[in-house]
Design a protein around this motif. Structure first.
Motif, PDB file in Angstrom:
ATOM      1  N   LEU A 119      43.264  49.696  33.443  1.00 31.43           N
ATOM      2  CA  LEU A 119      42.419  49.448  34.610  1.00 31.43           C
ATOM      3  C   LEU A 119      41.414  48.361  34.260  1.00 31.43           C
ATOM      4  O   LEU A 119      40.720  48.447  33.243  1.00 31.43           O
ATOM      5  CB  LEU A 119      41.693  50.763  34.957  1.00 31.43           C
ATOM      6  CG  LEU A 119      40.950  50.826  36.271  1.00 31.43           C
ATOM      7  CD1 LEU A 119      41.918  50.697  37.440  1.00 31.43           C
ATOM      8  CD2 LEU A 119      40.185  52.125  36.367  1.00 31.43           C
ATOM      9  N   SER A 120      41.383  47.335  35.096  1.00 30.97           N
ATOM     10  CA  SER A 120      40.449  46.246  34.803  1.00 30.97           C
ATOM     11  C   SER A 120      39.025  46.671  35.167  1.00 30.97           C
ATOM     12  O   SER A 120      38.819  47.575  35.985  1.00 30.97           O
ATOM     13  CB  SER A 120      40.846  44.997  35.568  1.00 30.97           C
ATOM     14  OG  SER A 120      40.600  45.201  36.941  1.00 30.97           O
ATOM     15  N   LEU A 170      37.663  48.899  38.343  1.00 31.06           N
ATOM     16  CA  LEU A 170      36.884  50.123  38.128  1.00 31.06           C
ATOM     17  C   LEU A 170      35.569  50.055  38.903  1.00 31.06           C
ATOM     18  O   LEU A 170      35.142  51.029  39.533  1.00 31.06           O
ATOM     19  CB  LEU A 170      36.609  50.308  36.626  1.00 31.06           C
ATOM     20  CG  LEU A 170      35.781  51.523  36.246  1.00 31.06           C
ATOM     21  CD1 LEU A 170      36.501  52.818  36.586  1.00 31.06           C
ATOM     22  CD2 LEU A 170      35.473  51.515  34.744  1.00 31.06           C
ATOM     23  N   LYS A 171      34.982  48.855  38.873  1.00 32.55           N
ATOM     24  CA  LYS A 171      33.713  48.665  39.579  1.00 32.55           C
ATOM     25  C   LYS A 171      33.917  48.876  41.076  1.00 32.55           C
ATOM     26  O   LYS A 171      33.128  49.542  41.757  1.00 32.55           O
ATOM     27  CB  LYS A 171      33.204  47.253  39.298  1.00 32.55           C
ATOM     28  CG  LYS A 171      31.748  47.051  39.623  1.00 32.55           C
ATOM     29  CD  LYS A 171      31.318  45.657  39.236  1.00 32.55           C
ATOM     30  CE  LYS A 171      29.953  45.370  39.821  1.00 32.55           C
ATOM     31  NZ  LYS A 171      29.610  43.970  39.736  1.00 32.55           N
ATOM     32  N   GLU A 172      35.010  48.323  41.559  1.00 28.09           N
ATOM     33  CA  GLU A 172      35.351  48.445  42.981  1.00 28.09           C
ATOM     34  C   GLU A 172      35.520  49.926  43.363  1.00 28.09           C
ATOM     35  O   GLU A 172      34.994  50.376  44.389  1.00 28.09           O
ATOM     36  CB  GLU A 172      36.676  47.714  43.200  1.00 28.09           C
ATOM     37  CG  GLU A 172      36.940  47.259  44.611  1.00 28.09           C
ATOM     38  CD  GLU A 172      38.262  46.498  44.641  1.00 28.09           C
ATOM     39  OE1 GLU A 172      39.219  47.040  45.203  1.00 28.09           O
ATOM     40  OE2 GLU A 172      38.324  45.387  44.076  1.00 28.09           O
ATOM     41  N   SER A 177      33.095  52.084  45.835  1.00 30.25           N
ATOM     42  CA  SER A 177      33.669  52.607  47.080  1.00 30.25           C
ATOM     43  C   SER A 177      33.340  54.086  47.256  1.00 30.25           C
ATOM     44  O   SER A 177      33.291  54.597  48.345  1.00 30.25           O
ATOM     45  CB  SER A 177      35.180  52.400  47.094  1.00 30.25           C
ATOM     46  OG  SER A 177      35.775  53.254  46.169  1.00 30.25           O
ATOM     47  N   GLU A 178      33.102  54.788  46.163  1.00 29.60           N
ATOM     48  CA  GLU A 178      32.793  56.212  46.265  1.00 29.60           C
ATOM     49  C   GLU A 178      31.334  56.463  46.584  1.00 29.60           C
ATOM     50  O   GLU A 178      30.969  57.575  46.941  1.00 29.60           O
ATOM     51  CB  GLU A 178      33.165  56.906  44.949  1.00 29.60           C
ATOM     52  CG  GLU A 178      34.669  57.075  44.798  1.00 29.60           C
ATOM     53  CD  GLU A 178      35.058  57.685  43.467  1.00 29.60           C
ATOM     54  OE1 GLU A 178      36.242  58.016  43.327  1.00 29.60           O
ATOM     55  OE2 GLU A 178      34.192  57.811  42.583  1.00 29.60           O
ATOM     56  N   LEU A 179      30.506  55.453  46.347  1.00 34.08           N
ATOM     57  CA  LEU A 179      29.071  55.652  46.592  1.00 34.08           C
ATOM     58  C   LEU A 179      28.738  55.685  48.083  1.00 34.08           C
ATOM     59  O   LEU A 179      29.395  55.058  48.880  1.00 34.08           O
ATOM     60  CB  LEU A 179      28.272  54.541  45.915  1.00 34.08           C
ATOM     61  CG  LEU A 179      28.203  54.640  44.392  1.00 34.08           C
ATOM     62  CD1 LEU A 179      27.523  53.402  43.813  1.00 34.08           C
ATOM     63  CD2 LEU A 179      27.451  55.883  43.960  1.00 34.08           C
TER      64      LEU A 179
END
Lengths: 144, 151
Positions: A131-132, A136-138, A142-144
């Motif tokens: 996983l890049s 991972l940041k994306e 997105s969950e926040l």
């Protein structure tokens, strides 16, 4: 033992075959008229004896189901008190976990050897890449 | 018949495949067998003599842990003798006798520095990757010379 130890050899024969049982391999080894010792294990057998005899017997066993019987050398002979569970108070012997891990891969390896022998082409496998960081940041954002 | 160094050095699959395709695997088991068959190295559980870390100095500096040097005393000569190598990284089971990360790094570094054919792979996780893994190793081993060229 030490005086002719260099002539002796121990091999682990791991059997992952649908047609050959570890007991079949053991019977094959018992039937060979050679001065060797065998020990049946969870994965197959261990064969100890003079180098030439062991190599010949192992080759005979391997020929029972060539692509599904795997062999490697072992440093210690079966029952060697430096490795034997009986003298070490139980527990898996050193090296057991690695062998168990590799045994899980053997059906795939055996199948691949069959396919390779038949000259079957394979499709390029879809690699499960890492996983890049940006991905991972994306996800985390997105969950926040 | 080429001498093929394998990493992980105690791998059943790699050792078997190398032998199956007609070459000689340089594996840890063989070195351990040599070591424990030597008269005088039979005091359980010690299989390493005080001399081994000194031999390891050829491969690792004195500041590194003695365990690395002790391991390199076994692995180093195999790397020196290698005529080819197969390195499988990201093995899920790099523990036990394969568990020294520093030795593993040094082993891979030293074999990559040798001017020999090297096949580098990652440990297969799926069936397709497993097939690809076997095919690549088989092709690599078939490409190696069967008989050692005379110097």
């Amino acid at each position: 033992m030490a005086e002719n130890a260099e002539d002796n050899l121990t091999k682990i024969v791991v059997i992952d075959s649908e047609s050959v049982l570890p007991s079949d391999a053991a019977m094959q080894i018992y039937a060979s008229e050679t001065d060797i010792t065998i020990k049946e294990t969870c994965f197959g057998t261990m064969v100890t004896g003079p180098r030439e005899a062991v190599e010949r017997v192992v080759e005979e066993v391997r020929s029972l189901d060539r692509n599904h019987i795997f062999v490697k050398e072992r440093g210690f002979k079966p029952g060697d008190e430096r490795r034997c569970r009986a003298s070490r108070g139980g527990g898996p012997r050193p090296g057991f976990h690695y062998l168990r891990q590799e045994v899980q891969m053997l059906p795939t390896i055996g199948q691949a050897l069959d396919d390779y022998e038949k000259g079957k082409e394979i499709e390029k496998p879809k690699s499960i890449g890492k996983l890049s960081v940006s991905k991972l940041k994306e996800i985390s954002e997105s969950e926040l | 018949m080429a001498k093929v160094f394998i990493y992980p050095t105690n791998s059943l699959i790699l050792s078997d495949l190398v032998e199956r395709f007609g070459h000689t695997p340089l594996a840890m088991m063989e070195k351990i067998h040599e070591k424990i068959s030597t008269v005088g190295v039979d005091s359980p559980p010690m299989n390493i003599t005080p001399e081994d870390p000194k031999h390891g100095l050829k491969y690792a500096a004195v500041e590194v842990p003695a365990g690395v040097r002790g391991r390199m005393a076994l692995v180093g000569p195999m790397i020196d003798n290698a005529e080819a190598a197969i390195i499988v990284s990201e093995s899920v089971a790099a523990f036990g006798c394969m568990g020294c990360a520093r030795t593993n790094e040094l082993t891979k570094f030293l074999i990559r520095k040798r001017d020999v054919p090297i096949l580098e792979l990652t440990y297969p996780r799926t069936e397709d990757e497993g097939h690809d893994f076997v095919y690549k190793i088989a092709e690599f081993l078939k490409s190696l010379p069967k008989k050692e060229a005379e110097a």
